[in-house]
Design an enzyme around this catalytic site. Structure first.
Site, PDB file in Angstrom:
ATOM      1  N   LYS A 201       0.854  -1.187   0.000  1.00  0.00           N
ATOM      2  CA  LYS A 201       0.000   0.000   0.000  1.00  0.00           C
ATOM      3  C   LYS A 201       0.889   1.236   0.000  1.00  0.00           C
ATOM      4  O   LYS A 201       1.605   1.502   0.964  1.00  0.00           O
ATOM      5  CB  LYS A 201      -0.919   0.004   1.222  1.00  0.00           C
ATOM      6  N   LYS A 254      -2.336  -1.591  -3.755  1.00  0.00           N
ATOM      7  CA  LYS A 254      -3.103  -0.353  -3.735  1.00  0.00           C
ATOM      8  C   LYS A 254      -2.139   0.828  -3.842  1.00  0.00           C
ATOM      9  O   LYS A 254      -1.199   0.896  -3.053  1.00  0.00           O
ATOM     10  CB  LYS A 254      -3.889  -0.284  -2.421  1.00  0.00           C
TER      11      LYS A 254
END
Length: 329
Positions: A201, A254
């Site tokens: 992330k 992400k």
């Protein structure tokens, strides 16, 4: 073989031919739709920066979930907006927290049985300061504490699993949280609950609209001390490797489109199921182009999703999930 014996266009002549030899496919069952849950009844509050996305009370969320099930989507990813926030993020692990209430309601509804219920595990929506861990401040300086945050994350995961989450998805990026969550789940008899780790992330400019939707923007500073530097591919592979070793069953990348190379590298290196999150900023910028007539909505939406699948994602979390499923049939 070379032209004219080989003519690459032969297999592109008709739609049935193109479909027959297509290498990468989208299907509704590989799409996951995020839901933002809030207190109240009959609440359907639009998120201004994300057309078609709403903060939903549980009764409205049930309607949305039923529509997702009818469309054949694979699952939902649930986020909560608590009525009150505090420094310990108590709303995240409260058995009567908003996501916990929704999960219990969803699990009573047989129409929703086909959907995998994924619950985000993080503290940012529930803390007064908007950070993903416990904060200590001294004058003008502050520290996002790693180790003291792990217990709260584990308590949150256990609470969500007990309420009915099929999958818990830690997104906080604290070191060691997967192992702490795995131990806590196992100790509570929840050893069959899978962990979907946001293992890669990145600190990204593409999260802005989400922070409006989840009311989770940091009140001071930023998240660069715990989310990843967007320049670091090798570090992403280390993060994923560590989370798998700690007990992650699946991983989530992400953002998606700005990091397709990371998705591809992870797909080539690791054998676990891999998802990618087409985040709020990706969705918002495409919608901005749609509204101005700069891009044709349906083909641009599908092309953006197929690029993520082609890079190696087994499933995609996307705010386009419902719209895409309507097209894919």
């Amino acid at each position: 073989m070379e032209f004219p014996i080989t003519r690459m266009r032969r297999l592109r002549r008709t739609a049935p031919l193109r479909s027959l030899v297509r290498e990468t496919h989208l299907r509704p069952g590989a799409l996951v739709y995020p839901l933002f849950l809030c207190a109240g009844e009959g609440v359907r509050k639009p998120v201004s920066s994300m057309p078609g996305v709403f903060n939903l009370s549980v009764d409205e969320a049930i309607k949305e979930a039923e529509a997702c099930a009818q469309l054949g989507l694979g699952g939902l990813l649930l986020f909560g907006l608590p009525e009150k926030k505090d420094d310990q993020a108590s709303g995240a692990w409260d058995e009567n927290g908003i996501v916990q209430q929704a999960l219990r309601a969803f699990k009573k509804n047989k129409k929703l049985d086909p959907l995998v219920m994924m619950a985000d595990v993080c503290l940012c929506e529930y803390t007064t300061h908007g950070h993903c861990g416990i904060v200590t401040k001294s004058g003008d300086s502050y520290e996002i504490e790693n180790d003291s945050s792990l217990d709260l994350l584990a308590r949150t995961a256990v609470s969500l699993a007990k309420a009915g989450a099929d999958v818990v998805a830690p997104s906080d990026m604290m070191d060691g949280r997967v192992a702490e969550i795995r131990d806590a789940l196992d100790d509570d008899g929840l050893e069959n609950t899978p962990i979907l780790s946001y293992a890669s992330k990145f600190a990204s400019a593409f999260y802005g609209p989400f922070r409006e939707a989840a009311d989770s923007a940091p009140k001071f500073g930023d998240r660069r001390s715990y989310q990843m530097d967007g320049a670091n591919l090798r570090e992403a592979m280390r993060e994923i490797e560590m989370d798998i070793a700690e007990g992650a069953d699946m991983i989530l990348m992400k953002p998606a489109m700005p990091y397709l190379d990371v998705i591809r590298a992870a797909r080539e290196k690791f054998g676990v199921p891999l998802g990618a999150y087409q985040v709020s900023g990706e969705y918002a910028m495409l919608h901005a182009a749609f509204e101005r007539g700069w891009l044709e909505p349906e083909p641009a939406m599908l092309e953006s999703l197929i690029s993520i699948r082609r890079a190696g994602a087994d499933f995609i979390v996307s705010y386009f999930a419902k719209d895409a499923a309507k097209v894919l049939g």
